[in-house]
Design an enzyme around this catalytic site. Structure first.
Site, PDB file in Angstrom:
ATOM      1  N   ARG A  83       0.751  -1.361   0.101  1.00 18.04           N
ATOM      2  CA  ARG A  83       0.011   0.144   0.129  1.00 18.04           C
ATOM      3  C   ARG A  83       0.842   1.150   0.037  1.00 18.04           C
ATOM      4  O   ARG A  83       0.572   2.283  -0.790  1.00 18.04           O
ATOM      5  CB  ARG A  83      -0.739   0.023   1.181  1.00 18.04           C
ATOM      6  CG  ARG A  83      -1.957  -0.629   1.129  1.00 18.04           C
ATOM      7  CD  ARG A  83      -2.829  -0.624   2.538  1.00 18.04           C
ATOM      8  NE  ARG A  83      -3.638  -1.662   2.545  1.00 18.04           N
ATOM      9  CZ  ARG A  83      -4.811  -1.196   2.136  1.00 18.04           C
ATOM     10  NH1 ARG A  83      -5.238   0.147   2.154  1.00 18.04           N
ATOM     11  NH2 ARG A  83      -5.955  -2.073   1.952  1.00 18.04           N
ATOM     12  N   TYR A 107       0.079 -13.520  -0.144  1.00 17.52           N
ATOM     13  CA  TYR A 107       0.877 -13.114  -1.331  1.00 17.52           C
ATOM     14  C   TYR A 107       1.974 -12.458  -0.999  1.00 17.52           C
ATOM     15  O   TYR A 107       2.239 -11.907  -0.121  1.00 17.52           O
ATOM     16  CB  TYR A 107      -0.003 -12.438  -2.438  1.00 17.52           C
ATOM     17  CG  TYR A 107      -0.703 -11.179  -1.727  1.00 17.52           C
ATOM     18  CD1 TYR A 107      -0.143  -9.794  -1.866  1.00 17.52           C
ATOM     19  CD2 TYR A 107      -2.179 -11.212  -1.430  1.00 17.52           C
ATOM     20  CE1 TYR A 107      -0.667  -8.570  -1.440  1.00 17.52           C
ATOM     21  CE2 TYR A 107      -2.642  -9.981  -1.114  1.00 17.52           C
ATOM     22  CZ  TYR A 107      -2.020  -8.778  -1.112  1.00 17.52           C
ATOM     23  OH  TYR A 107      -2.643  -7.780  -0.604  1.00 17.52           O
TER      24      TYR A 107
HETATM   25  P1  FAD Z   1      -8.895   6.340   2.913  1.00 21.06           P
HETATM   26  O1  FAD Z   1      -7.858   5.415   2.663  1.00 21.06           O
HETATM   27  O2  FAD Z   1      -9.780   6.039   4.219  1.00 21.06           O
HETATM   28  O3  FAD Z   1      -8.254   7.829   2.808  1.00 21.06           O
HETATM   29  C1  FAD Z   1      -9.049   8.994   3.394  1.00 21.06           C
HETATM   30  C2  FAD Z   1      -7.880  10.049   3.443  1.00 21.06           C
HETATM   31  O4  FAD Z   1      -8.471  11.162   3.934  1.00 21.06           O
HETATM   32  C3  FAD Z   1      -6.941   9.708   4.842  1.00 21.06           C
HETATM   33  O5  FAD Z   1      -5.684  10.099   4.284  1.00 21.06           O
HETATM   34  C4  FAD Z   1      -7.403  10.531   5.992  1.00 21.06           C
HETATM   35  O6  FAD Z   1      -6.562  10.832   6.712  1.00 21.06           O
HETATM   36  C5  FAD Z   1      -7.906  11.894   5.126  1.00 21.06           C
HETATM   37  N1  FAD Z   1      -9.246  12.461   5.740  1.00 21.06           N
HETATM   38  C6  FAD Z   1     -10.212  11.720   6.654  1.00 21.06           C
HETATM   39  N2  FAD Z   1     -10.847  12.669   7.149  1.00 21.06           N
HETATM   40  C7  FAD Z   1     -10.328  13.919   6.608  1.00 21.06           C
HETATM   41  C8  FAD Z   1     -10.664  15.207   7.059  1.00 21.06           C
HETATM   42  N3  FAD Z   1     -11.844  15.601   7.880  1.00 21.06           N
HETATM   43  N4  FAD Z   1      -9.977  16.264   6.658  1.00 21.06           N
HETATM   44  C9  FAD Z   1      -8.949  15.895   5.908  1.00 21.06           C
HETATM   45  N5  FAD Z   1      -8.432  14.687   5.605  1.00 21.06           N
HETATM   46  C10 FAD Z   1      -9.251  13.676   6.072  1.00 21.06           C
HETATM   47  N6  FAD Z   1      -9.096  -2.490  -1.841  1.00 21.06           N
HETATM   48  C11 FAD Z   1      -8.460  -3.005  -3.038  1.00 21.06           C
HETATM   49  O7  FAD Z   1      -8.703  -2.193  -4.234  1.00 21.06           O
HETATM   50  N7  FAD Z   1      -7.784  -3.927  -2.995  1.00 21.06           N
HETATM   51  C12 FAD Z   1      -7.339  -4.597  -1.897  1.00 21.06           C
HETATM   52  O8  FAD Z   1      -6.725  -5.697  -1.944  1.00 21.06           O
HETATM   53  C13 FAD Z   1      -7.843  -4.242  -0.560  1.00 21.06           C
HETATM   54  N8  FAD Z   1      -7.673  -4.975   0.286  1.00 21.06           N
HETATM   55  C14 FAD Z   1      -8.279  -4.453   1.654  1.00 21.06           C
HETATM   56  C15 FAD Z   1      -7.723  -5.002   2.814  1.00 21.06           C
HETATM   57  C16 FAD Z   1      -8.428  -5.047   4.144  1.00 21.06           C
HETATM   58  C17 FAD Z   1      -7.853  -5.663   5.300  1.00 21.06           C
HETATM   59  C18 FAD Z   1      -9.002  -3.527   4.079  1.00 21.06           C
HETATM   60  C19 FAD Z   1      -9.598  -3.037   5.464  1.00 21.06           C
HETATM   61  C20 FAD Z   1      -9.327  -2.948   2.931  1.00 21.06           C
HETATM   62  C21 FAD Z   1      -8.902  -3.449   1.810  1.00 21.06           C
HETATM   63  N9  FAD Z   1      -9.019  -2.639   0.380  1.00 21.06           N
HETATM   64  C22 FAD Z   1      -8.727  -3.006  -0.565  1.00 21.06           C
HETATM   65  C23 FAD Z   1      -9.879  -1.420   0.487  1.00 21.06           C
HETATM   66  C24 FAD Z   1      -9.117  -0.099   0.345  1.00 21.06           C
HETATM   67  O9  FAD Z   1      -8.126  -0.127   1.553  1.00 21.06           O
HETATM   68  C25 FAD Z   1      -9.992   1.182   0.825  1.00 21.06           C
HETATM   69  O10 FAD Z   1     -11.198   1.089  -0.087  1.00 21.06           O
HETATM   70  C26 FAD Z   1      -9.073   2.441   0.105  1.00 21.06           C
HETATM   71  O11 FAD Z   1      -7.994   2.288   1.002  1.00 21.06           O
HETATM   72  C27 FAD Z   1     -10.121   3.673   0.359  1.00 21.06           C
HETATM   73  O12 FAD Z   1      -9.127   4.489  -0.177  1.00 21.06           O
HETATM   74  P2  FAD Z   1      -9.659   6.199   0.027  1.00 21.06           P
HETATM   75  O13 FAD Z   1      -8.727   7.046  -0.386  1.00 21.06           O
HETATM   76  O14 FAD Z   1     -11.189   6.505  -0.287  1.00 21.06           O
HETATM   77  O15 FAD Z   1      -9.948   6.420   1.713  1.00 21.06           O
END
Ligand code: FAD
Length: 415
Positions: free
Chosen positions: A101, A209
């Site tokens: 990641r 993996y």
């Molecule tokens: P997030 O990663 O939650 O990022 C949100 C960001 O916004 C963070 O940096 C946070 O600090 C910031 N933030 C939050 N609130 C505020 C605020 N109020 N003001 C400013 N900043 C803020 N997905 C896949 O595609 N393949 C996989 O193999 C996979 N495996 C997974 C395994 C596990 C065990 C888990 C739990 C999840 C997995 N996922 C996988 C899902 C994936 O990790 C998430 O769907 C993805 O990381 C979401 O990304 P995002 O940027 O939308 O949200």
């Protein structure tokens, strides 16, 4: 424009929009950009986009291209079904890649830096609102920033989502433990890193993996917490980890000591919502559609969301550089929620299938063993090109007749 949140979704969107010539500012609440956790699986619907961004070669060099994805029974260790990932790459034109990641996140961050994205940390957004000229965000401390459009990529507990729906995350009562182990010696040295393997078992599963060109073994242990089911606050603790896997095969139990035991991830999703846009504010990534991770599409959906926005901007960009934002956001709203609804609901169903016990587990195993390795009907709707228009969205395929694996719906052979 402003992107709230610098996770994989926020950075992907920032890059997609800045490469169309837009000035993008990312506001991240953490004091540094980064990702916690271990590996992530990127299916062809994501590597296709990384290729379009000119990032696929870099991603390949950082990750591992496994040869097979195999599902095994966690109790007896036997193989249930597999995907041939070399054939899969030929079918979809792009590889199935597994990557750390933090490597994926850092790669997107570098791409944003090169594209001139204004990347700001320690920016906690407390509110978003529509304004006469677009939208605004309020930061902790009271400062207000305005932009033509705000993309809210602020994750599961999104501030902006509250503008659209008054809902809460849904607890699955499942928890994930993760761990990465050097492959130079010990048990990790014995594991075949050309495979992505998931062991599915009663109320638990275990995934492994390779990462970083095979230097690391990534392992994930997921189980249902009895304490969560009993309504206790302190759930998902390491004692529950050991108990949950007590009935699994030697290989799976052998991986438990490699798990990090000082942190774990309680698994939540949200019920799908079909409206993601409110005026000049649009939800993206987990803010819009947090899934359970069983079909490994959460981060991929977030990257797809950003790519679709970038493509729609290109379609609605005037010669003077102005963007028809209502048209862009309407096109985004028209195509993404239905796809992501399918993924969120399929992920829940897939989790049920993985975690079956007793007679239902044995029925499931019969069904899975009958599957032709080269039958792609159950992934075509996911791994094909990302739709830009609802007419391009392939029909959904219900992967396994889940109802027929349940004992109450079963008749006939097996048992
Ligand atoms: P997030 O990663 O939650 O990022 C949100 C960001 O916004 C963070 O940096 C946070 O600090 C910031 N933030 C939050 N609130 C505020 C605020 N109020 N003001 C400013 N900043 C803020 N997905 C896949 O595609 N393949 C996989 O193999 C996979 N495996 C997974 C395994 C596990 C065990 C888990 C739990 C999840 C997995 N996922 C996988 C899902 C994936 O990790 C998430 O769907 C993805 O990381 C979401 O990304 P995002 O940027 O939308 O949200």
């Amino acid at each position: 424009m402003i992107v709230v949140g610098g996770g994989i979704g926020g950075l992907g969107a920032a890059y997609a929009l800045s490469r169309r010539g837009l000035a993008v500012r990312v506001l991240e609440r953490a004091s540094a950009f980064g990702e916690v956790g271990a590996g992530i699986q990127l299916a062809p619907n994501c590597t296709r986009i990384l290729d379009d961004y000119g990032l696929l070669d870099e991603a390949r060099s950082l990750g591992v291209l496994p040869e097979a994805m195999i599902m095994r029974d966690a109790v007896d260790g036997t193989e249930l079904t597999r995907l041939d990932l070399r054939d899969l790459e030929r079918r979809y034109g792009f590889p199935y890649l597994v990557i750390h990641r933090s490597d994926l996140h850092a790669m997107l961050l570098r791409a944003c830096e090169r594209a001139g994205v204004d990347l700001r940390t320690s920016q906690q957004v407390t509110a978003c609102a529509n304004t006469a000229g677009g939208a605004s965000v309020t930061l902790a401390g009271g400062r207000v920033e305005e932009a033509r459009v705000v993309i809210a990529a602020d994750g599961l507990h999104s501030v902006a989502r509250r503008l659209i729906v008054d809902d809460e995350p849904v607890s699955s009562a499942y928890v994930a433990y993760r761990g990465t182990t050097p492959t130079a010696s010990g048990r990790a040295a014995e594991v075949d890193l050309s495979e992505v393997v998931v062991y599915v078992g009663p109320r638990c599963h275990f995934v492994h993996y390779g990462l970083r060109g095979g230097e690391l073994l990534n392992q994930v242990a997921v189980f249902e917490s009895p304490k969560a089911r009993a309504g206790e606050e302190d759930w998902g603790t390491p004692d529950e980890l050991d108990a949950a896997f007590a009935g699994t095969c030697d290989f799976v139990r052998g991986g438990l000591p490699d798990m990090w035991r000082d942190r774990w991830w309680r698994m939540y999703d949200r019920d799908p919502i079909m409206t993601w846009v409110d005026g000049s504010i649009a939800l993206l990534g987990d803010a819009a559609h947090p899934p359970l991770q069983y079909i490994a599409q959460g981060a991929i959906m977030a990257i797809e969301d950003g790519w679709v926005l970038g493509e729609q901007v290109a379609r609605h960009l005037a010669g003077d550089g102005s963007v028809d934002w209502p048209a862009v956001l309407a096109a985004y709203q028209a195509v993404r929620p239905e796809h992501c609804r399918r993924v969120v609901t399929t992920s829940r169903a897939w989790g049920e299938l993985w975690h079956l016990d007793g007679l239902a587990r044995r029925r499931r195993n019969v069904l899975l063993r009958e599957r032709d390795t080269y039958d792609y009907a159950f992934v075509d709707w996911l791994y094909g090109p990302t739709a830009l228009d609802p007419s391009e969205e392939p029909p959904m395929f219900t992967p396994i007749p889940l109802a027929s694996a349940r004992p109450d719906a079963l008749t006939g052979t097996g048992g």
